[in-house]
Design a protein around this motif. Structure first.
Motif, mmCIF file in Angstrom:
data_model
loop_
_atom_site.group_PDB
_atom_site.id
_atom_site.type_symbol
_atom_site.label_atom_id
_atom_site.label_comp_id
_atom_site.label_asym_id
_atom_site.label_seq_id
_atom_site.Cartn_x
_atom_site.Cartn_y
_atom_site.Cartn_z
ATOM 1 N N TYR A 1 0.696 -1.498 -0.233
ATOM 2 C CA TYR A 1 0.266 -0.099 0.021
ATOM 3 C C TYR A 1 0.633 1.182 0.018
ATOM 4 N N SER A 2 0.614 1.998 -0.385
ATOM 5 C CA SER A 2 1.443 4.207 -0.333
ATOM 6 C C SER A 2 0.002 4.546 0.413
ATOM 7 N N LEU A 3 0.984 5.935 0.899
ATOM 8 C CA LEU A 3 0.339 6.580 2.102
ATOM 9 C C LEU A 3 0.320 8.329 1.673
ATOM 10 N N ARG A 4 -0.939 8.808 1.682
ATOM 11 C CA ARG A 4 -1.086 10.150 0.989
ATOM 12 C C ARG A 4 -1.700 10.836 2.105
ATOM 13 N N ALA A 5 -0.848 12.410 2.167
ATOM 14 C CA ALA A 5 -0.968 12.895 3.515
ATOM 15 C C ALA A 5 -1.091 14.921 3.012
#
Length: 409
Positions: free
Chosen positions: A133-137
């Motif tokens: 999974y990848s993280l967005r912020a």
């Protein structure tokens, strides 16, 4: 189905790629992007579905090397450019392309396939599991403060031209590839990908910018970013859009984050495609105002169960028999005994009683160490047949760092 599947001829590329563009909304890519993707296309690994002289389906794969748990870099087919013309849906074209592709990979001795999905619901039926999974912020830098580690002031930051500094940035990337499962070694030509920056896709932001982190004259990190100016009644409200950030050590990485936090006339830092255990989350004083969200990243398919499970290592000793279901690639079905530890592994056919029952999709999801088998079991997708086998296998399959795909393909 009356369509014909055949290997892509270079003279057909424009028509073939046009079908892909139409399937993704019909907006033509910039000449720079098209040149890159044509140059990167591996024609002998690309297929077109043809209805007479009309191309109605596309798929291909890149011959990547993928980091797996334990740090080894193994061959992996990067499945890409998948599309079916809207006029030819529900005729089995996608299934036929996936069937031919996996058969070809097996015949070539390739045991792993990976992809990123435009729609994550498509590929499970072909045996792909979401393995990272990848993280967005979106970080409110007016309110969120960073507590950086000692030594940050000893890192020298230097603004640089992205193209001129490409070799230095690629050297940092190459040194980090073995650090995380899921990372792709960049083959010749792929160093151009981070430099693609068509004006029509900037959304009002600046051209791509680059800052280098140096220590004792050596480049130890870099950040690619763009600034999107904006103003509210109260004043400057711009954002820093982080495209890529990588460093050789935590101190250099923190120095880059601090720089991005402090860009003039901005009020937020926007990041996406980051590892889910990204260190900055432990430098901030208010993670709620960072609005972290997750998205699926790399989908993994074990083309050959035995060689794939032998290619990685295991963080704890494991001796477990899997009962594997794989209707789409039936050569994988049956019982497999996996024995391994941090030094290596063996995975062979067996007639011994099964300890765990699951499909190849779950093995793909767990393969890079980011999705615990215990979590899949909680969803009813893994069944424990021997008490204790689930925890044993789940711990062994884990990774001390989260898998990460730094860029798409």
């Amino acid at each position: 189905m009356t369509t014909e599947l055949r290997v892509l001829d270079p003279i057909e590329w424009d028509r073939w790629y046009g079908v892909l563009e139409l399937a993704f909304g019909g907006v033509a890519e910039s000449p720079e992007e098209r040149r890159l993707w044509r140059d990167l296309t591996e024609f002998d690994r690309s297929l077109g579905a043809w209805d007479g002289d009309l191309c109605v389906g596309t798929t291909g794969s890149f011959s990547f090397r993928l980091t797996v748990p334990g740090g080894a870099s193994v061959p992996a087919a990067g499945v890409t450019m998948v599309s079916v013309a809207g006029t030819h849906r529900r005729r089995g074209i996608l299934t036929s392309m996936m069937r031919r592709q996996l058969d070809d990979l097996r015949a070539a001795g390739e045991f792993l396939a990976v992809l990123t999905a435009s729609e994550p619901g498509i590929y499970g039926r072909f045996g792909y599991g979401i393995a990272s999974y990848s993280l967005r912020a979106v970080i409110d830098t007016n309110r969120v403060r960073l507590a950086v580690p000692e030594g940050v002031d000893g890192v020298v930051l230097r603004q640089a031209d992205p193209a001129e500094s490409s070799a230095a940035c690629e050297a940092v990337y190459a040194r980090r590839v073995s650090a995380r499962p899921g990372m792709l070694a960049r083959r010749p030509g792929w160093e151009r990908l981070p430099l693609i920056d068509p004006e029509g896709e900037r959304g009002g932001a600046s051209p791509r910018l680059c800052v280098l982190a140096e220590r004792d004259g050596e480049v130890v990190g870099f950040a690619h970013y763009a600034v999107k100016p904006d103003w509210s009644f109260a004043g400057a409200d711009g954002s820093v859009n982080v495209r890529q950030l990588m460093a050789l050590d935590p101190v250099a990485e923190a120095a880059l984050w601090r720089f991005l936090w402090s860009v003039d006339l901005t009020a937020s830092v926007r990041v996406w495609g980051r590892p889910v255990d990204d260190g900055w989350q432990h430098l901030v004083d208010d993670v709620r105002r960072c609005e972290p969200t997750l998205r699926d990243a790399l989908h993994v398919r074990l083309v050959e169960v035995g060689p794939a499970l032998e290619a990685r290592t295991y963080q704890a000793p494991v001796d477990v028999v899997f009962e594997v279901e794989d209707a789409f690639c039936p050569w994988n079905e049956g019982r497999w005994r996996l024995t391994g530890d941090a030094k290596g592994a063996s995975c062979v056919r067996t007639s011994d009683p099964a300890d765990l029952s699951l499909s190849v999709r779950e093995l793909g999801a767990a393969y890079l160490g980011g999705v615990p088998l215990t979590s899949l079991a909680a969803a009813g997708r893994v069944r424990e047949l021997r008490e204790g086998a689930l925890v044993e296998a789940s711990v062994a399959f884990g990774s001390p760092v989260a898998p990460w795909l730094p860029h798409g393909f």
